[in-house]
Design a protein around this motif. Structure first.
Motif, short mmCIF file in Angstrom:
data_model
loop_
_atom_site.label_atom_id
_atom_site.label_comp_id
_atom_site.label_asym_id
_atom_site.label_seq_id
_atom_site.Cartn_x
_atom_site.Cartn_y
_atom_site.Cartn_z
N LEU A 51 0.81 -1.21 0.00
CA LEU A 51 0.00 0.00 0.00
C LEU A 51 0.85 1.27 0.00
O LEU A 51 0.32 2.38 -0.02
CB LEU A 51 -0.93 0.00 1.21
N THR A 52 2.17 1.11 0.04
CA THR A 52 3.09 2.24 0.09
C THR A 52 3.34 2.76 -1.33
O THR A 52 3.60 1.97 -2.24
CB THR A 52 4.42 1.80 0.74
N LYS A 53 3.28 4.06 -1.48
CA LYS A 53 3.46 4.69 -2.79
C LYS A 53 4.80 4.26 -3.41
O LYS A 53 5.84 4.36 -2.78
CB LYS A 53 3.42 6.22 -2.64
N GLY A 54 4.73 3.77 -4.63
CA GLY A 54 5.93 3.40 -5.38
C GLY A 54 6.37 1.96 -5.22
O GLY A 54 7.19 1.48 -5.99
N VAL A 55 5.84 1.24 -4.24
CA VAL A 55 6.23 -0.16 -4.04
C VAL A 55 5.44 -1.02 -5.02
O VAL A 55 4.22 -0.95 -5.08
CB VAL A 55 6.00 -0.62 -2.59
N GLU A 56 6.17 -1.82 -5.79
CA GLU A 56 5.54 -2.68 -6.79
C GLU A 56 5.36 -4.11 -6.28
O GLU A 56 4.41 -4.78 -6.67
CB GLU A 56 6.36 -2.66 -8.07
N LYS A 57 6.27 -4.57 -5.44
CA LYS A 57 6.20 -5.94 -4.93
C LYS A 57 7.07 -6.02 -3.68
O LYS A 57 8.13 -5.41 -3.62
CB LYS A 57 6.72 -6.91 -6.00
N ALA A 58 6.60 -6.78 -2.70
CA ALA A 58 7.37 -6.98 -1.47
C ALA A 58 7.20 -8.42 -0.99
O ALA A 58 6.08 -8.92 -0.95
CB ALA A 58 6.91 -6.01 -0.38
N GLU A 59 8.31 -9.06 -0.67
CA GLU A 59 8.27 -10.43 -0.14
C GLU A 59 9.26 -10.53 1.01
O GLU A 59 10.42 -10.17 0.87
CB GLU A 59 8.65 -11.45 -1.22
N ASN A 61 11.25 -12.98 3.59
CA ASN A 61 11.74 -14.33 3.85
C ASN A 61 11.95 -14.43 5.36
O ASN A 61 12.83 -13.76 5.91
CB ASN A 61 13.05 -14.57 3.10
N LEU A 62 11.15 -15.23 6.03
CA LEU A 62 11.24 -15.33 7.49
C LEU A 62 12.49 -16.07 7.95
O LEU A 62 12.91 -15.89 9.10
CB LEU A 62 10.00 -16.02 8.06
N ASP A 63 13.09 -16.88 7.09
CA ASP A 63 14.31 -17.60 7.49
C ASP A 63 15.45 -16.64 7.80
O ASP A 63 16.17 -16.82 8.78
CB ASP A 63 14.73 -18.59 6.41
N ASP A 64 15.62 -15.62 6.95
CA ASP A 64 16.69 -14.66 7.19
C ASP A 64 16.18 -13.27 7.58
O ASP A 64 16.95 -12.34 7.78
CB ASP A 64 17.62 -14.56 5.98
N LYS A 65 14.84 -13.13 7.67
CA LYS A 65 14.18 -11.88 8.07
C LYS A 65 14.46 -10.72 7.13
O LYS A 65 14.50 -9.57 7.53
CB LYS A 65 14.55 -11.50 9.50
N VAL A 66 14.68 -11.03 5.86
CA VAL A 66 14.97 -10.01 4.87
C VAL A 66 13.76 -9.82 3.96
O VAL A 66 13.24 -10.79 3.41
CB VAL A 66 16.21 -10.38 4.03
N VAL A 67 13.34 -8.57 3.84
CA VAL A 67 12.25 -8.24 2.92
C VAL A 67 12.89 -7.70 1.64
O VAL A 67 13.77 -6.84 1.69
CB VAL A 67 11.24 -7.24 3.53
N THR A 68 12.47 -8.26 0.52
CA THR A 68 12.94 -7.80 -0.78
C THR A 68 11.81 -7.00 -1.40
O THR A 68 10.67 -7.46 -1.46
CB THR A 68 13.30 -9.01 -1.67
N VAL A 69 12.15 -5.79 -1.84
CA VAL A 69 11.13 -4.86 -2.33
C VAL A 69 11.52 -4.35 -3.71
O VAL A 69 12.63 -3.84 -3.91
CB VAL A 69 10.97 -3.66 -1.37
N ALA A 70 10.59 -4.50 -4.65
CA ALA A 70 10.73 -3.89 -5.98
C ALA A 70 9.95 -2.58 -5.95
O ALA A 70 8.84 -2.54 -5.41
CB ALA A 70 10.19 -4.81 -7.05
N TYR A 71 10.54 -1.53 -6.50
CA TYR A 71 9.89 -0.23 -6.40
C TYR A 71 10.14 0.63 -7.63
O TYR A 71 11.06 0.40 -8.40
CB TYR A 71 10.35 0.51 -5.14
N ASN A 72 9.29 1.63 -7.78
CA ASN A 72 9.40 2.61 -8.85
C ASN A 72 10.23 3.77 -8.31
O ASN A 72 9.80 4.50 -7.41
CB ASN A 72 8.00 3.09 -9.25
#
Length: 118
Positions: A51-59, A61-72
């Motif tokens: 729901l954040t402006k410009g964010v296209e995709k967010a995932e 990974n709970l194993d390493d607690k890293v969120v990968t975000v694709a954005y404009n």
């Protein structure tokens, strides 16, 4: 009847393929270490970032607690995404979570909680 079943199966396969899309097709991607603990954290972070402006995709990974975000990049940047994560109540790399937002998280999602599988 066979056509209907065929369309249902085709729709299912297409939705699965869309879910499996990699981040390689995006121009701007950032990976951010979070203080997430469980599936509720994952769901909250992914939903709120979507729901954040410009964010296209967010995932997340709970194993390493890293969120990968694709954005404009015309609408946001890595610093703004980190700030958005902290406003949800989680740490984002070196940026500490907003205390009020963190305190509103369920007890099981707070930093002091023991990691769990829920």
């Amino acid at each position: 009847m066979k056509k209907i079943i065929g369309f249902v199966v085709l729709g299912f396969l297409m939705s699965f393929g869309a879910k499996a899309q990699s981040f390689a097709s995006y121009d701007n991607v950032v990976s951010i270490k979070t203080s997430a603990i469980c599936k509720m954290c994952k769901d909250r972070i992914e939903r709120d970032l979507s729901l954040t402006k410009g964010v296209e995709k967010a995932e997340l990974n709970l194993d390493d607690k890293v969120v990968t975000v694709a954005y404009n990049a015309k609408k946001t940047d890595a610093a703004k995404i980190k700030t958005a994560i902290t406003k949800i109540g989680y740490d984002a790399d070196e940026v500490v979570a907003d205390q009020k937002a963190h305190d509103r998280l369920p007890d099981c999602c707070q930093k002091t909680a023991v990691p769990h599988d829920d």
